[in-house]
Design a protein around this motif. Structure first.
Motif, PDB file in Angstrom:
ATOM      1  N   THR A 256      48.077   9.113 -26.854  1.00 26.82           N
ATOM      2  CA  THR A 256      48.978   9.535 -26.108  1.00 26.82           C
ATOM      3  C   THR A 256      48.936   8.652 -24.956  1.00 26.82           C
ATOM      4  O   THR A 256      48.207   8.298 -24.458  1.00 26.82           O
ATOM      5  CB  THR A 256      49.087  10.983 -25.625  1.00 26.82           C
ATOM      6  OG1 THR A 256      48.044  11.408 -24.751  1.00 26.82           O
ATOM      7  CG2 THR A 256      48.914  11.900 -26.859  1.00 26.82           C
ATOM      8  N   LEU A 257      50.285   8.599 -24.248  1.00 30.49           N
ATOM      9  CA  LEU A 257      50.494   7.990 -22.827  1.00 30.49           C
ATOM     10  C   LEU A 257      50.880   9.046 -21.896  1.00 30.49           C
ATOM     11  O   LEU A 257      51.723   9.471 -21.885  1.00 30.49           O
ATOM     12  CB  LEU A 257      51.526   6.870 -23.229  1.00 30.49           C
ATOM     13  CG  LEU A 257      52.009   6.038 -21.489  1.00 30.49           C
ATOM     14  CD1 LEU A 257      50.665   5.371 -21.139  1.00 30.49           C
ATOM     15  CD2 LEU A 257      52.762   5.189 -21.964  1.00 30.49           C
ATOM     16  N   ASP A 258      50.069   9.217 -20.841  1.00 30.41           N
ATOM     17  CA  ASP A 258      50.385  10.168 -19.764  1.00 30.41           C
ATOM     18  C   ASP A 258      51.432   9.695 -18.933  1.00 30.41           C
ATOM     19  O   ASP A 258      51.403   8.539 -18.117  1.00 30.41           O
ATOM     20  CB  ASP A 258      48.996  10.466 -18.939  1.00 30.41           C
ATOM     21  CG  ASP A 258      49.284  11.412 -17.967  1.00 30.41           C
ATOM     22  OD1 ASP A 258      50.378  11.874 -17.502  1.00 30.41           O
ATOM     23  OD2 ASP A 258      48.400  12.460 -17.911  1.00 30.41           O
ATOM     24  N   LEU A 259      52.644  10.279 -19.096  1.00 26.34           N
ATOM     25  CA  LEU A 259      53.934   9.710 -18.337  1.00 26.34           C
ATOM     26  C   LEU A 259      53.779   9.946 -16.576  1.00 26.34           C
ATOM     27  O   LEU A 259      54.526   9.320 -16.039  1.00 26.34           O
ATOM     28  CB  LEU A 259      55.062  10.596 -18.800  1.00 26.34           C
ATOM     29  CG  LEU A 259      55.244  10.409 -20.224  1.00 26.34           C
ATOM     30  CD1 LEU A 259      56.834  11.196 -20.643  1.00 26.34           C
ATOM     31  CD2 LEU A 259      55.569   8.822 -20.607  1.00 26.34           C
ATOM     32  N   GLU A 260      52.631  10.876 -16.322  1.00 24.83           N
ATOM     33  CA  GLU A 260      52.665  10.687 -14.799  1.00 24.83           C
ATOM     34  C   GLU A 260      51.736   9.667 -14.247  1.00 24.83           C
ATOM     35  O   GLU A 260      51.456   9.542 -13.086  1.00 24.83           O
ATOM     36  CB  GLU A 260      51.635  12.146 -14.528  1.00 24.83           C
ATOM     37  CG  GLU A 260      52.726  13.343 -14.668  1.00 24.83           C
ATOM     38  CD  GLU A 260      52.079  14.737 -14.147  1.00 24.83           C
ATOM     39  OE1 GLU A 260      52.823  15.464 -13.773  1.00 24.83           O
ATOM     40  OE2 GLU A 260      50.888  14.678 -14.238  1.00 24.83           O
ATOM     41  N   GLY A 261      51.246   8.895 -15.115  1.00 30.19           N
ATOM     42  CA  GLY A 261      50.652   7.697 -14.894  1.00 30.19           C
ATOM     43  C   GLY A 261      48.931   8.195 -14.363  1.00 30.19           C
ATOM     44  O   GLY A 261      48.503   9.395 -14.851  1.00 30.19           O
ATOM     45  N   TYR A 262      48.294   7.017 -13.580  1.00 31.39           N
ATOM     46  CA  TYR A 262      46.912   7.328 -13.506  1.00 31.39           C
ATOM     47  C   TYR A 262      46.825   8.232 -12.480  1.00 31.39           C
ATOM     48  O   TYR A 262      47.474   8.206 -11.383  1.00 31.39           O
ATOM     49  CB  TYR A 262      46.354   5.949 -12.918  1.00 31.39           C
ATOM     50  CG  TYR A 262      44.913   6.080 -12.324  1.00 31.39           C
ATOM     51  CD1 TYR A 262      43.939   6.577 -12.883  1.00 31.39           C
ATOM     52  CD2 TYR A 262      44.853   5.737 -10.864  1.00 31.39           C
ATOM     53  CE1 TYR A 262      42.671   6.726 -12.198  1.00 31.39           C
ATOM     54  CE2 TYR A 262      43.627   5.676 -10.292  1.00 31.39           C
ATOM     55  CZ  TYR A 262      42.519   6.266 -10.871  1.00 31.39           C
ATOM     56  OH  TYR A 262      41.464   6.372 -10.442  1.00 31.39           O
ATOM     57  N   SER A 263      45.919   9.276 -12.295  1.00 32.57           N
ATOM     58  CA  SER A 263      45.425  10.211 -11.304  1.00 32.57           C
ATOM     59  C   SER A 263      44.063  10.282 -11.095  1.00 32.57           C
ATOM     60  O   SER A 263      43.355  10.483 -12.215  1.00 32.57           O
ATOM     61  CB  SER A 263      46.295  11.615 -11.679  1.00 32.57           C
ATOM     62  OG  SER A 263      45.682  12.714 -10.796  1.00 32.57           O
TER      63      SER A 263
END
Length: 271
Positions: A256-263
Motif C-alpha cells: 500500500t501507499l500511505d496517502l498522508e506521506g512520510y511521517s
C-alpha cells in the motif's frame, strides 16, 4: 567579524578542541558522518576513532557508507558485531533505550580499551522534538553530543557538510532510522524480516524515492511512506507495477501507499 552562519561551527570547534581525542559512534548516516569529518578536520584523523555497531537492524547501505568514509578520511574504524539483542527481540516501546544502552556500553568499553575516553554521537537539536527514549541511555552512559552542545540542528549540519566540501551523497542524505522503526511494537523481530525491509527500501531508493519508509503491519502488509515531492514522483512515474512486483518477490502480499506521506516516527508508541 564572524558571520552568523559560522557561529554554530565555531561553537562546535570550541566543544571538540578541548577533547584532544574523540571516538565517534558512526552509523553511516548524515549526522554521525559529518561529526566524524568535522572532528578529523579539527583534531586530526589520528586523534579520532570511528565506532560502528553492525547489527541486523542497521541498513546495509549505511554500513558500506561508514566504511568508505573512514577509508577516505584515514580514520581507524572499529566494527562491533551484535546479534538481535534479547531485550528487544519483541520490539518493545522502549526498544531505543534498551538498544542504545547495550550498544553504547559496548562501544564505550572498546573506545576506552583503545585510549579514547570520550565517545560522541550525532544527536542534534532537531532530535529534541521527537520521541527519543535512547537519549536517556546516552545521558546515563556519559555519551557526549557535540552538535547539541553547539546548538546545531539538521540545517546547520547540512551547511557544515557543504562547507567541508563533502559530496552530495553525504550532505543531502535523507535522515534515516534503524530498521526496527519499520515494525509494530510487540512484533517479534527476525533477521529475515529486517532484510526484507532493507531490500525493499533499497529498491525504492534505486527508483529515486530517497526518503522512503516501508512499514510492516501484520504478517505480509507493506505500507510505503514517501515525502510529499516523492509521492508525486511515484504517481507520475508509473512506478506501481515495478514496486508491487519487487515487494511481492520479497514476500509481501499486500503493498500500500500511505496517502498522508512520510511521517517521522509513525510507528512510535511512547510508553
Amino acid at each position: 567579524m564572524t558571520s552568523p552562519a559560522k557561529i554554530p561551527f565555531e561553537r562546535l570547534r570550541s566543544v571538540l578542541l578541548p577533547m584532544e581525542r574523540v571516538a565517534v559512534a558512526l552509523s553511516g548516516g548524515l549526522d554521525s558522518s559529518v561529526l566524524l569529518v568535522a572532528a578529523a578536520d579539527i583534531l586530526g584523523a589520528d586523534r579520532c576513532l570511528a565506532l560502528t555497531a553492525e547489527t541486523p537492524y542497521v541498513m546495509r547501505e549505511e554500513l558500506r557508507d561508514s566504511a568508505a568514509l573512514c577509508r577516505r578520511l584515514g580514520v581507524r574504524q572499529e566494527k562491533l558485531v551484535f546479534p538481535i539483542l534479547p531485550e528487544i527481540a519483541e520490539n518493545p516501546p522502549l526498544r531505543c533505550y534498551l538498544c542504545k544502552h547495550a550498544l553504547f556500553s559496548a562501544l564505550a568499553g572498546r573506545a576506552a580499551e583503545l585510549g579514547f575516553p570520550r565517545v560522541a554521537d550525532g544527536s542534534n537539536t532537531d532530535d529534541l522534538g521527537d520521541y527519543r527514549p535512547g537519549r536517556k541511555a546516552l545521558h546515563e552512559l556519559g555519551i557526549i553530543s557535540p552538535f547539541l552542545e553547539a546548538g546545531m540542528g539538521k540545517a546547520d549540519i547540512r551547511l557544515l557538510a557543504r562547507t567541508l566540501n563533502l559530496p552530495e551523497d553525504i550532505s543531502e542524505k535523507p535522515a534515516y532510522a534503524c530498521l526496527l522503526t519499520r515494525l509494530e511494537h510487540g512484533r517479534p523481530v527476525t533477521e529475515s524480516l529486517l532484510r526484507r525491509v532493507d531490500e525493499a527500501e533499497t529498491f525504492l531508493r534505486s527508483l529515486g524515492l530517497k526518503g522512503c519508509r516501508v512499514r510492516v503491519h501484520g504478517e505480509d502488509l507493506a505500507r510505503i511512506e514517501l515525502p510529499g515531492p516523492e509521492l508525486g514522483l511515484f504517481r507520475q512515474g508509473g512506478l506501481s507495477e515495478a514496486v508491487v512486483s519487487r515487494l511481492r518477490a520479497l514476500g509481501f502480499r499486500h503493498i500500500t501507499l500511505d496517502l498522508e506521506g512520510y511521517s517521522r516516527g509513525s510507528m512510535n508508541k511512547p510508553s
